[in-house]
Motif scaffolding. Structure first.
Motif, short mmCIF file in Angstrom:
data_model
loop_
_atom_site.label_atom_id
_atom_site.label_comp_id
_atom_site.label_asym_id
_atom_site.label_seq_id
_atom_site.Cartn_x
_atom_site.Cartn_y
_atom_site.Cartn_z
N UNK A 66 17.36 12.15 8.33
CA UNK A 66 16.64 12.31 7.25
C UNK A 66 17.90 12.11 6.12
N UNK A 67 19.08 13.02 6.10
CA UNK A 67 19.92 13.06 5.17
C UNK A 67 20.51 11.53 4.89
N UNK A 68 20.88 10.83 6.19
CA UNK A 68 21.52 9.80 6.05
C UNK A 68 20.49 8.54 5.46
N UNK A 69 19.38 8.70 5.92
CA UNK A 69 18.21 7.58 5.43
C UNK A 69 18.02 7.79 3.86
N UNK A 70 17.82 9.03 3.57
CA UNK A 70 17.59 9.36 1.89
C UNK A 70 18.91 8.79 1.16
N UNK A 71 19.99 9.36 1.51
CA UNK A 71 21.20 9.03 0.92
C UNK A 71 21.36 7.62 0.60
N UNK A 72 21.20 6.76 1.65
CA UNK A 72 21.31 5.33 1.52
C UNK A 72 20.50 4.68 0.40
N UNK A 73 19.12 5.37 0.44
CA UNK A 73 18.39 4.86 -0.44
C UNK A 73 18.48 5.43 -1.97
N UNK A 74 18.93 6.57 -2.18
CA UNK A 74 19.00 7.22 -3.44
C UNK A 74 20.33 7.12 -4.30
N UNK A 75 21.18 7.22 -3.33
CA UNK A 75 22.68 7.14 -3.97
C UNK A 75 23.47 5.82 -3.78
N UNK A 76 23.81 5.01 -5.13
CA UNK A 76 24.32 3.76 -4.82
C UNK A 76 25.27 3.56 -3.74
N UNK A 77 25.47 2.48 -3.14
CA UNK A 77 26.35 2.06 -2.20
C UNK A 77 27.88 2.25 -2.72
N UNK A 78 28.50 2.83 -2.05
CA UNK A 78 29.87 3.02 -2.30
C UNK A 78 30.27 4.35 -3.22
N UNK A 79 29.18 4.76 -3.89
CA UNK A 79 29.50 6.17 -4.57
C UNK A 79 29.56 7.35 -3.75
N UNK A 80 30.13 8.41 -4.24
CA UNK A 80 30.25 9.62 -3.67
C UNK A 80 28.63 10.35 -3.90
N UNK A 81 28.35 10.99 -2.89
CA UNK A 81 27.01 11.82 -3.09
C UNK A 81 27.14 12.78 -4.15
N UNK A 82 26.01 13.24 -4.70
CA UNK A 82 26.31 14.47 -5.37
C UNK A 82 26.68 15.67 -4.65
N UNK A 83 27.14 16.62 -5.43
CA UNK A 83 27.46 18.10 -4.60
C UNK A 83 26.14 18.57 -4.08
#
Length: 316
Positions: A95-112
């Motif tokens: 879930x975490x990897x799939x959602x992050x790939x869709x919401x956080x722009x590629x190459x960006x550091x995910x929010x805290x």
């Protein structure tokens, strides 16, 4: 939409009407979700679930401060703790990897990532399993624990210390004066987030950022912001009582380096508490890093209780 070998489907909510589905798991901030969606602090496409035959096995959501903003924090991440590991961990990681790939722009550091946990979570085996289960998933995705914080609360009926008369108080109505005092207070700070900022910017830049991005967002009166002075008019510190989107808070408090060691923090905290308590508030919230022992002791002396802790994890 992603299907796994566990017959688990991972997807975002289709819209606000699926909030009931998201509530298939629980967390202490559930009561804020409906208003957050209405006000634009959350979006359905930022709220994801892992499902098996309609049952929520994991969920997560990002949050922002204002409608139209970018996601600033991952503050919901829940697992079905009736599942055994490694299934629980595997589903959470998917879930975490799939959602992050869709919401956080590629190459960006995910929010805290931030999580509120019971104050004694290390002493209760059930709480430990819940907290460490989520931390393990985050760590497998590359995150690390950044800081643990005490969440504190003053409750009506708790005595507010009487003013000592050592200091006089006035509103902090001048932007430049307050930013200047904030800049000085950052010297010797024990706050982990401030120290992180000071590694990449000057103290004044850090103070200006907090003033503009946090203080100005408060809708409570700015004349609550208080500067403390000695009788001869020398500033010794300041306190920022405010209301955020959810609670009355002691947003910031600090004593200037030249005046530390005289107990002025107690005078400032008492004054900030008096400002808020005068408005018949149901509670006053505050927080400080676990490692900031002097500040934690000051809150305890003022009658604030440690009702929860907060864990912050970061990537990069």
């Amino acid at each position: 939409m992603t299907a796994t070998p566990h017959d688990v489907t991972v997807r975002p909510l289709a819209g606000p009407e699926e909030l009931g589905l998201f509530l298939g798991l629980s967390y202490v901030l559930d009561h804020e979700l409906a208003e957050d969606l209405e006000m634009g602090r959350r979006r359905p496409e930022w709220m994801w679930v892992a499902l098996r035959e309609g049952r929520v096995l994991a969920r997560l959501a990002w949050w922002t401060t204002t409608d139209g903003g970018s996601p600033l924090a991952l503050d919901f991440f829940d697992l079905d703790d009736t599942l055994d590991d490694p299934e629980r961990t595997d589903i959470g990681l998917l879930l975490l990897k799939t959602a992050t790939a869709e919401v956080v722009p590629a190459g960006a550091t995910p929010p805290e990532y931030g999580r509120f946990v019971p104050a004694g979570w290390r002493e209760d085996p059930a709480d430990t399993r819940v907290v460490e289960g989520r931390m393990n998933v985050l760590e497998r995705s590359g995150a690390r624990l950044f800081v643990e914080r005490l969440r504190l609360e003053w409750r009506p009926g708790t005595p507010v210390p009487e003013a000592t008369g050592r200091l006089r108080f006035r509103p902090a109505d001048d932007r430049e004066e307050l930013i200047g005092l904030m800049t000085l207070v950052l010297e010797g700070t024990l706050d982990a987030h401030s120290l992180q900022e000071l590694a990449t910017m000057t103290a004044r830049e850090s103070a200006t950022l907090m003033y503009e991005q946090e203080f100005l967002a408060y809708k409570s009166p700015h004349d609550w912001w208080t500067i403390a002075e000695t009788p001869d008019g020398t500033p010794v510190g300041f306190v920022i009582p405010a209301r955020n989107n959810y609670n009355p808070v002691i947003a910031y408090i600090g004593v200037l380096p030249a005046h530390r060691g005289h107990g002025y923090i107690d005078d400032l905290l008492a004054e900030g508490t008096r400002v808020l308590a005068a408005h018949d508030v149901p509670r006053i919230r505050a927080a400080t890093d676990l490692a900031n022992v002097p500040m934690a002791k000051a809150f305890a002396r003022a009658g604030y209780v440690n009702f929860e802790r907060a864990l912050n994890m970061v990537w990069g």
